[in-house]
Motif scaffolding. Structure first.
Motif, PDB file in Angstrom:
ATOM      1  N   ALA A  12      -2.258 -25.341  -8.602  1.00  0.00           N
ATOM      2  CA  ALA A  12      -2.791 -25.304  -9.635  1.00  0.00           C
ATOM      3  C   ALA A  12      -3.642 -26.347 -10.491  1.00  0.00           C
ATOM      4  CB  ALA A  12      -1.169 -25.132 -10.216  1.00  0.00           C
ATOM      5  N   ILE A  13      -3.620 -27.541  -9.664  1.00  0.00           N
ATOM      6  CA  ILE A  13      -3.778 -29.153  -9.923  1.00  0.00           C
ATOM      7  C   ILE A  13      -5.410 -28.543 -10.542  1.00  0.00           C
ATOM      8  CG2 ILE A  13      -4.224 -31.380 -10.232  1.00  0.00           C
ATOM      9  CD1 ILE A  13      -2.334 -31.563  -8.355  1.00  0.00           C
ATOM     10  N   PRO A  14      -5.940 -28.852 -12.327  1.00  0.00           N
ATOM     11  CA  PRO A  14      -7.253 -27.713 -12.248  1.00  0.00           C
ATOM     12  C   PRO A  14      -8.321 -29.430 -11.372  1.00  0.00           C
ATOM     13  CG  PRO A  14      -6.404 -29.265 -14.039  1.00  0.00           C
ATOM     14  CD  PRO A  14      -5.090 -28.811 -13.164  1.00  0.00           C
ATOM     15  N   ALA A  15      -9.091 -29.199 -10.359  1.00  0.00           N
ATOM     16  CA  ALA A  15     -10.264 -29.907 -10.105  1.00  0.00           C
ATOM     17  C   ALA A  15     -11.317 -30.690 -10.864  1.00  0.00           C
ATOM     18  CB  ALA A  15     -11.590 -28.899  -9.170  1.00  0.00           C
ATOM     19  N   GLU A  58     -14.925 -34.369 -22.858  1.00  0.00           N
ATOM     20  CA  GLU A  58     -13.465 -33.854 -22.145  1.00  0.00           C
ATOM     21  C   GLU A  58     -12.405 -34.160 -22.520  1.00  0.00           C
ATOM     22  OE1 GLU A  58     -11.320 -31.787 -19.070  1.00  0.00           O
ATOM     23  OE2 GLU A  58     -13.033 -31.521 -19.663  1.00  0.00           O
ATOM     24  N   ALA A  59     -11.973 -32.865 -22.761  1.00  0.00           N
ATOM     25  CA  ALA A  59     -10.527 -33.023 -24.212  1.00  0.00           C
ATOM     26  C   ALA A  59      -9.256 -33.009 -22.923  1.00  0.00           C
ATOM     27  CB  ALA A  59     -10.205 -32.171 -24.543  1.00  0.00           C
ATOM     28  N   GLU A  60      -9.013 -34.348 -22.127  1.00  0.00           N
ATOM     29  CA  GLU A  60      -7.893 -34.174 -20.843  1.00  0.00           C
ATOM     30  C   GLU A  60      -6.793 -33.648 -21.417  1.00  0.00           C
ATOM     31  OE1 GLU A  60      -9.397 -39.132 -18.799  1.00  0.00           O
ATOM     32  OE2 GLU A  60      -7.933 -38.898 -20.925  1.00  0.00           O
ATOM     33  N   ASN A  61      -6.461 -33.004 -19.967  1.00  0.00           N
ATOM     34  CA  ASN A  61      -4.949 -32.316 -20.217  1.00  0.00           C
ATOM     35  C   ASN A  61      -3.894 -32.054 -18.830  1.00  0.00           C
ATOM     36  OD1 ASN A  61      -5.394 -30.961 -22.924  1.00  0.00           O
ATOM     37  ND2 ASN A  61      -6.934 -29.174 -21.339  1.00  0.00           N
ATOM     38  N   TYR A  62      -2.526 -32.668 -19.192  1.00  0.00           N
ATOM     39  CA  TYR A  62      -1.899 -32.919 -18.056  1.00  0.00           C
ATOM     40  C   TYR A  62      -0.398 -31.508 -18.035  1.00  0.00           C
ATOM     41  CZ  TYR A  62       1.326 -35.150 -21.494  1.00  0.00           C
ATOM     42  OH  TYR A  62       1.651 -35.457 -22.293  1.00  0.00           O
ATOM     43  N   ARG A  63      -0.459 -31.993 -16.639  1.00  0.00           N
ATOM     44  CA  ARG A  63       1.271 -31.426 -16.672  1.00  0.00           C
ATOM     45  C   ARG A  63       1.685 -32.236 -15.692  1.00  0.00           C
ATOM     46  NH1 ARG A  63      -0.631 -26.615 -13.831  1.00  0.00           N
ATOM     47  NH2 ARG A  63      -2.083 -27.012 -14.740  1.00  0.00           N
ATOM     48  N   GLY A  80      10.068 -39.737  -8.737  1.00  0.00           N
ATOM     49  CA  GLY A  80       9.742 -40.495  -9.949  1.00  0.00           C
ATOM     50  C   GLY A  80       9.149 -39.638 -11.154  1.00  0.00           C
ATOM     51  N   SER A  81       8.460 -39.266 -12.204  1.00  0.00           N
ATOM     52  CA  SER A  81       7.604 -38.238 -13.068  1.00  0.00           C
ATOM     53  C   SER A  81       5.735 -39.100 -13.134  1.00  0.00           C
ATOM     54  CB  SER A  81       8.150 -37.772 -14.314  1.00  0.00           C
ATOM     55  OG  SER A  81       7.405 -37.289 -14.788  1.00  0.00           O
ATOM     56  N   VAL A  82       5.900 -38.279 -13.155  1.00  0.00           N
ATOM     57  CA  VAL A  82       3.827 -38.651 -13.577  1.00  0.00           C
ATOM     58  C   VAL A  82       3.505 -37.478 -14.213  1.00  0.00           C
ATOM     59  CG1 VAL A  82       3.438 -40.310 -11.332  1.00  0.00           C
ATOM     60  CG2 VAL A  82       3.145 -37.632 -10.913  1.00  0.00           C
ATOM     61  N   LYS A  83       2.220 -37.831 -14.897  1.00  0.00           N
ATOM     62  CA  LYS A  83       1.332 -36.792 -15.266  1.00  0.00           C
ATOM     63  C   LYS A  83       0.456 -36.844 -14.602  1.00  0.00           C
ATOM     64  CE  LYS A  83       2.957 -38.006 -20.452  1.00  0.00           C
ATOM     65  NZ  LYS A  83       2.459 -39.136 -21.728  1.00  0.00           N
ATOM     66  N   VAL A  84       0.116 -35.139 -14.216  1.00  0.00           N
ATOM     67  CA  VAL A  84      -0.919 -35.360 -13.996  1.00  0.00           C
ATOM     68  C   VAL A  84      -2.358 -34.908 -14.590  1.00  0.00           C
ATOM     69  CG1 VAL A  84      -2.441 -34.249 -11.415  1.00  0.00           C
ATOM     70  CG2 VAL A  84       0.148 -34.821 -11.519  1.00  0.00           C
ATOM     71  N   TYR A  85      -3.615 -34.788 -14.183  1.00  0.00           N
ATOM     72  CA  TYR A  85      -4.805 -34.417 -14.707  1.00  0.00           C
ATOM     73  C   TYR A  85      -5.683 -33.161 -13.664  1.00  0.00           C
ATOM     74  CZ  TYR A  85      -3.082 -37.574 -18.311  1.00  0.00           C
ATOM     75  OH  TYR A  85      -2.873 -38.761 -19.834  1.00  0.00           O
ATOM     76  N   CYS A  86      -5.675 -33.438 -12.835  1.00  0.00           N
ATOM     77  CA  CYS A  86      -6.859 -33.298 -12.173  1.00  0.00           C
ATOM     78  C   CYS A  86      -6.608 -33.670 -10.492  1.00  0.00           C
ATOM     79  CB  CYS A  86      -7.813 -33.772 -12.405  1.00  0.00           C
ATOM     80  SG  CYS A  86      -8.940 -35.438 -13.190  1.00  0.00           S
ATOM     81  N   GLN A  87      -7.809 -32.939  -9.506  1.00  0.00           N
ATOM     82  CA  GLN A  87      -7.999 -33.166  -8.264  1.00  0.00           C
ATOM     83  C   GLN A  87      -8.944 -33.495  -7.853  1.00  0.00           C
ATOM     84  OE1 GLN A  87      -6.134 -30.949  -5.365  1.00  0.00           O
ATOM     85  NE2 GLN A  87      -6.227 -29.098  -7.102  1.00  0.00           N
ATOM     86  N   GLU A  88      -9.683 -33.905  -7.218  1.00  0.00           N
ATOM     87  CA  GLU A  88     -10.772 -35.098  -6.079  1.00  0.00           C
ATOM     88  C   GLU A  88     -10.457 -35.237  -4.758  1.00  0.00           C
ATOM     89  OE1 GLU A  88     -14.599 -36.723  -6.989  1.00  0.00           O
ATOM     90  OE2 GLU A  88     -13.361 -37.003  -8.807  1.00  0.00           O
ATOM     91  N   ASN A  89     -10.610 -34.570  -3.783  1.00  0.00           N
ATOM     92  CA  ASN A  89     -10.727 -35.314  -2.660  1.00  0.00           C
ATOM     93  C   ASN A  89      -9.553 -35.103  -1.806  1.00  0.00           C
ATOM     94  OD1 ASN A  89     -12.828 -36.275  -0.296  1.00  0.00           O
ATOM     95  ND2 ASN A  89     -11.870 -38.298  -0.844  1.00  0.00           N
ATOM     96  N   GLY A  90      -8.827 -34.431  -2.093  1.00  0.00           N
ATOM     97  CA  GLY A  90      -7.588 -34.971  -1.824  1.00  0.00           C
ATOM     98  C   GLY A  90      -6.213 -35.967  -2.323  1.00  0.00           C
ATOM     99  N   TYR A  91      -7.052 -36.636  -3.779  1.00  0.00           N
ATOM    100  CA  TYR A  91      -6.708 -37.078  -4.333  1.00  0.00           C
ATOM    101  C   TYR A  91      -6.495 -36.878  -6.382  1.00  0.00           C
ATOM    102  CZ  TYR A  91      -6.384 -40.714  -1.299  1.00  0.00           C
ATOM    103  OH  TYR A  91      -6.757 -41.823   0.100  1.00  0.00           O
ATOM    104  N   CYS A  92      -4.889 -36.599  -6.301  1.00  0.00           N
ATOM    105  CA  CYS A  92      -4.484 -36.542  -7.510  1.00  0.00           C
ATOM    106  C   CYS A  92      -4.747 -37.326  -9.126  1.00  0.00           C
ATOM    107  CB  CYS A  92      -4.271 -35.477  -8.462  1.00  0.00           C
ATOM    108  SG  CYS A  92      -2.207 -36.556  -7.598  1.00  0.00           S
ATOM    109  N   MET A  93      -5.312 -37.671 -10.331  1.00  0.00           N
ATOM    110  CA  MET A  93      -5.131 -38.739 -11.480  1.00  0.00           C
ATOM    111  C   MET A  93      -3.933 -38.348 -12.074  1.00  0.00           C
ATOM    112  SD  MET A  93      -8.561 -39.843 -14.059  1.00  0.00           S
ATOM    113  CE  MET A  93      -8.223 -37.698 -14.928  1.00  0.00           C
ATOM    114  N   VAL A  94      -3.281 -39.431 -11.870  1.00  0.00           N
ATOM    115  CA  VAL A  94      -2.629 -39.172 -12.701  1.00  0.00           C
ATOM    116  C   VAL A  94      -1.782 -40.519 -13.664  1.00  0.00           C
ATOM    117  CG1 VAL A  94      -1.060 -38.592 -10.783  1.00  0.00           C
ATOM    118  CG2 VAL A  94      -0.254 -40.868 -10.996  1.00  0.00           C
TER     119      VAL A  94
END
Length: 357
Positions: A209-212, A290-295, A324-338
């Motif tokens: 469910a992580i947005p691209a 962009e308004a950056e949203n995270y989960r 550990g806990s991270v805030k995840v914003y989006c994903q690209e190329n098999g990686y997610c921005m945290v």
């Protein structure tokens, strides 16, 4: 909700369009015939449509068919059926759902801008006349149908009767859809062994469910030396200051701490970096905002973050332990921005999608 068919707006198999149609009280409709009436096919169509039906896409948001529907596995209820190439596969029929959605989306072009589209090289499905409209989607191969919503807040509805499948796109300024893509979680993808790899038993897997990350880089130039942060705020770490002559590409701008920050990419000492700098240092035009949203998600493996989505990007000096806990914003190329907490400041980096759940 009552489902009705607007004959004036319905898409036929010989569909030709010269411009965006006028909108009625509900919205834009498209339909395709269901030619395979096998129980397995109808099961797959119903399962896939149920995930797309009610999807809410806000203005400026991006819809990804794969992010919304997830993998087509037997554990998720899909059965063996014939796909658009005439081959028996688990989940055969989901490309038919994507095709019907696409026929509705293309009526609102360019306000709905298709940014990723694949068609069958050999199409035998028969449910659409033009093979260029026969969309092919495949989770394992990364074949997606993706579009950006430059129209207005909207909700997608999908349903079928005994011999036809329908898709309707409706303006929805109230945000009443059931799956606000990029704002709240799309449908869940199971628990434990029914979800993704390395997901603990009894824990929901939300990685699908992580947005691209769906922004194209544009060339920009610096008007002074470039001080950088890993994130768009002074609370983030400072990787360094780079000379004004550095060649940069700009993705978007976002607000942080009352300041507009640009997300830029550049090369330094043979490695790539994706960092933030104040927009006052950048000369560029028509920059998307962009308004950056995270989960918030949990690390299911140890992770070493990088300065961008791939091995070509420099490694960050930190190490993130399992649990550990991270805030995840989006994903690209098999990686997610945290985001994660460093020794004294917040750090933004990129880790593999398989590292979180």
């Amino acid at each position: 909700m009552k489902k009705w068919i607007s004959l004036a707006l319905m898409v036929t198999l010989a569909f030709a369009l010269t411009g965006p149609p006028a909108l009625g009280a509900r919205g834009i409709e498209a339909y395709t015939p269901i030619l395979d009436m096998s129980a397995a096919m109808l099961n797959n169509l119903d399962l896939c449509m149920s995930l797309v039906d009610g999807a809410y896409v806000p203005y400026g948001g991006t819809f990804s068919f794969l992010d919304v529907t997830g993998p087509k596995t037997a554990k998720r209820g899909y059965q063996d059926a014939v796909n658009g190439r005439g081959a028996h596969v688990t989940g055969g029929g989901i490309s038919h759902v994507a095709t019907t959605l696409y026929l509705a989306v293309k009526q609102l072009a360019p306000d709905l801008l298709v940014t990723d589209k694949h068609v069958f090289s050999k199409f035998t499905g028969g449910y659409v006349a033009d093979k260029d409209d026969a969309i092919a989607v495949d989770y394992d191969d990364g074949l997606d149908l993706r579009f950006r919503n430059n129209w207005e807040d909207m909700t997608i509805y999908m349903w079928r009767n005994d011999d036809e499948m329908y898709c309707e796109i409706v303006a929805d300024v109230t945000g009443g859809g059931s799956a606000a893509f990029g704002e709240v979680d799309p449908p869940s993808y199971g628990y434990g062994d029914d979800a993704g790899p390395d997901t603990p038993d009894g824990v929901m897997d939300r990685r699908y469910a992580i947005p691209a990350f769906d922004y194209s880089a544009t060339r920009a130039s610096l008007n002074q030396d470039m001080a950088t942060r890993t994130g768009p705020n002074t609370k983030y770490t400072e990787p360094g200051t780079f000379p004004e002559a550095t060649s940069i590409q700009l993705y978007y701008q976002t607000e942080g701490n009352g300041v507009m920050w640009g997300l830029v990419e550049f090369e330094h000492n043979g490695e790539l970096y994706r960092l933030y700098t104040g927009m006052k240092r950048i000369d560029a035009s028509r920059v998307p905002t962009e308004a950056e949203n995270y989960r918030t998600m949990t690390l299911c493996t140890d992770a070493t973050p990088r300065y961008g989505p791939g091995k070509a990007y420099a490694l960050q000096p930190d190490w993130l332990p399992t649990g550990g806990s991270v805030k995840v914003y989006c994903q690209e190329n098999g990686y997610c921005m945290v985001d994660y907490e460093g020794s004294s400041q917040t750090v933004r980096g990129w880790i593999t999608v398989e590292s979180v759940y």
